[in-house]
Design an enzyme around this catalytic site. Structure first.
Site, PDB file in Angstrom:
ATOM      1  CG  PHE A 289      33.489  53.038  70.122  1.00 16.86           C
ATOM      2  CD1 PHE A 289      34.815  53.038  70.505  1.00 16.86           C
ATOM      3  CD2 PHE A 289      33.020  51.969  69.374  1.00 16.86           C
ATOM      4  CE1 PHE A 289      35.669  51.992  70.141  1.00 16.86           C
ATOM      5  CE2 PHE A 289      33.863  50.923  69.003  1.00 16.86           C
ATOM      6  CZ  PHE A 289      35.188  50.946  69.385  1.00 16.86           C
TER       7      PHE A 289
ATOM      8  CB  THR B   4      47.080  44.537  63.103  1.00 20.83           C
ATOM      9  OG1 THR B   4      47.643  44.235  64.361  1.00 20.83           O
ATOM     10  CG2 THR B   4      45.639  44.953  63.284  1.00 20.83           C
TER      11      THR B   4
ATOM     12  NE  ARG C 249      30.610  49.072  58.945  1.00 13.45           N
ATOM     13  CZ  ARG C 249      30.505  48.128  58.013  1.00 13.45           C
ATOM     14  NH1 ARG C 249      31.167  48.237  56.876  1.00 13.45           N
ATOM     15  NH2 ARG C 249      29.741  47.075  58.206  1.00 13.45           N
TER      16      ARG C 249
ATOM     17  CG  HIS D 271      48.736  44.364  67.359  1.00  4.53           C
ATOM     18  ND1 HIS D 271      49.689  44.293  66.379  1.00  4.53           N
ATOM     19  CD2 HIS D 271      48.510  45.676  67.546  1.00  4.53           C
ATOM     20  CE1 HIS D 271      50.013  45.503  65.992  1.00  4.53           C
ATOM     21  NE2 HIS D 271      49.314  46.369  66.669  1.00  4.53           N
TER      22      HIS D 271
ATOM     23  CD  GLU E  94      49.061  55.268  70.461  1.00  5.27           C
ATOM     24  OE1 GLU E  94      48.538  55.153  69.335  1.00  5.27           O
ATOM     25  OE2 GLU E  94      49.769  54.387  70.986  1.00  5.27           O
TER      26      GLU E  94
ATOM     27  CB  VAL F  88      41.080  48.743  64.504  1.00  2.58           C
ATOM     28  CG1 VAL F  88      42.180  47.711  64.750  1.00  2.58           C
ATOM     29  CG2 VAL F  88      41.229  49.891  65.482  1.00  2.58           C
ATOM     30  CB  ILE F  89      41.652  47.169  58.824  1.00  6.50           C
ATOM     31  CG1 ILE F  89      41.038  48.540  58.510  1.00  6.50           C
ATOM     32  CG2 ILE F  89      41.243  46.140  57.759  1.00  6.50           C
ATOM     33  CD1 ILE F  89      41.466  49.141  57.183  1.00  6.50           C
TER      34      ILE F  89
ATOM     35  CG  PHE G  19      47.332  52.956  62.060  1.00  9.50           C
ATOM     36  CD1 PHE G  19      48.622  52.652  62.449  1.00  9.50           C
ATOM     37  CD2 PHE G  19      46.645  52.036  61.274  1.00  9.50           C
ATOM     38  CE1 PHE G  19      49.229  51.456  62.073  1.00  9.50           C
ATOM     39  CE2 PHE G  19      47.230  50.845  60.892  1.00  9.50           C
ATOM     40  CZ  PHE G  19      48.524  50.551  61.286  1.00  9.50           C
TER      41      PHE G  19
HETATM   42  N1  INI Z   1      46.154  51.564  64.893  1.00  4.73           N
HETATM   43  C1  INI Z   1      44.959  51.848  64.305  1.00  4.73           C
HETATM   44  O1  INI Z   1      44.369  52.905  64.573  1.00  4.73           O
HETATM   45  N2  INI Z   1      44.417  50.972  63.424  1.00  4.73           N
HETATM   46  C2  INI Z   1      45.031  49.788  63.090  1.00  4.73           C
HETATM   47  O2  INI Z   1      44.464  49.025  62.260  1.00  4.73           O
HETATM   48  C3  INI Z   1      46.283  49.488  63.686  1.00  4.73           C
HETATM   49  N3  INI Z   1      46.994  48.299  63.324  1.00  4.73           N
HETATM   50  O3  INI Z   1      46.677  47.702  62.283  1.00  4.73           O
HETATM   51  O4  INI Z   1      47.931  47.900  63.985  1.00  4.73           O
HETATM   52  C4  INI Z   1      46.833  50.420  64.612  1.00  4.73           C
HETATM   53  N4  INI Z   1      48.025  50.171  65.222  1.00  4.73           N
HETATM   54  C5  INI Z   1      48.756  51.205  65.904  1.00  4.73           C
HETATM   55  C6  INI Z   1      48.338  51.362  67.350  1.00  4.73           C
HETATM   56  O5  INI Z   1      47.062  51.975  67.436  1.00  4.73           O
HETATM   57  C7  INI Z   1      49.321  52.241  68.118  1.00  4.73           C
HETATM   58  O6  INI Z   1      49.387  53.511  67.517  1.00  4.73           O
HETATM   59  C8  INI Z   1      50.740  51.651  68.161  1.00  4.73           C
HETATM   60  O7  INI Z   1      50.703  50.303  68.577  1.00  4.73           O
HETATM   61  C9  INI Z   1      51.616  52.474  69.135  1.00  4.73           C
HETATM   62  O8  INI Z   1      51.108  52.379  70.472  1.00  4.73           O
END
Ligand code: INI
Length: 156
Positions: free
Chosen positions: A116, A89, A130, A91, A61, A84-85, A25
């Site tokens: 981390f 999202t 970054r 969530h 994961e 993760v932005i 992702f």
């Molecule tokens: N995963 C990320 O690594 N970064 C994100 O910004 C992100 N967003 O935006 O939702 C994200 N979502 C996927 C998540 O990590 C899982 O792969 C998915 O929910 C399946 O379990």
């Protein structure tokens, strides 16, 4: 016991084994973190082992694979890379929070440092800053932290 304080230059890669788990992702960013980590590894004196790189779907994961790698007894340190932005999202807090919590748990349960290397940012611009390959690449910094922690743990 000798002093557990390790200077950065002491944290060589000689004889070290390091595994990386990296999310797909936000791959534009994470691939750059991965390159930074690989460059920092290759630049270290004493490197002999290949880095293991495992890709997973997203930051959520990362912990389960980091836990498996750390518990295998084959690695001196494990690095988790992701991005993760918040803007992407609703969530954000769940993905970023559970990722951080799970990675710390993996380290505490196994006694193997889990680094981390996950960017948790507000915007893509902040992530790009970054992940730049010039300076301050979070992947490169994560490799340095991994080698330092491997040396610290060996001394304790
Ligand atoms: N995963 C990320 O690594 N970064 C994100 O910004 C992100 N967003 O935006 O939702 C994200 N979502 C996927 C998540 O990590 C899982 O792969 C998915 O929910 C399946 O379990």
């Amino acid at each position: 016991m000798s002093s557990p304080e390790i200077s950065e230059s002491e944290a060589s890669a000689r004889g070290r084994t390091v595994a990386i788990v990296a999310a797909r992702f936000n791959d534009l960013i994470v691939s750059s973190l991965l390159k930074g980590a690989q460059a920092a590894w290759s630049a270290r004196e004493g490197v002999s082992e290949e880095l293991l790189v495992v890709r997973v779907p997203g930051a959520y994961e990362l912990p389960v694979v980091a836990r498996q790698l750390a518990g295998s007894g084959r690695y001196d340190a494990v690095i988790a890379l992701g991005c993760v932005i918040r803007g992407d999202t609703p969530h954000f807090d769940y993905v970023a929070g559970e990722c951080a919590r799970g990675l710390q748990l993996a380290a505490l349960e196994t006694g193997v440092p889990v680094i981390f290397g996950v960017l948790t940012v507000e915007t893509l611009e902040q992530a790009l800053e970054r992940a730049a390959l010039s300076a301050g690449n979070k992947g490169g910094e994560s490799m340095e932290a991994a080698l330092e922690m491997a040396a610290v743990m060996e001394r304790l």
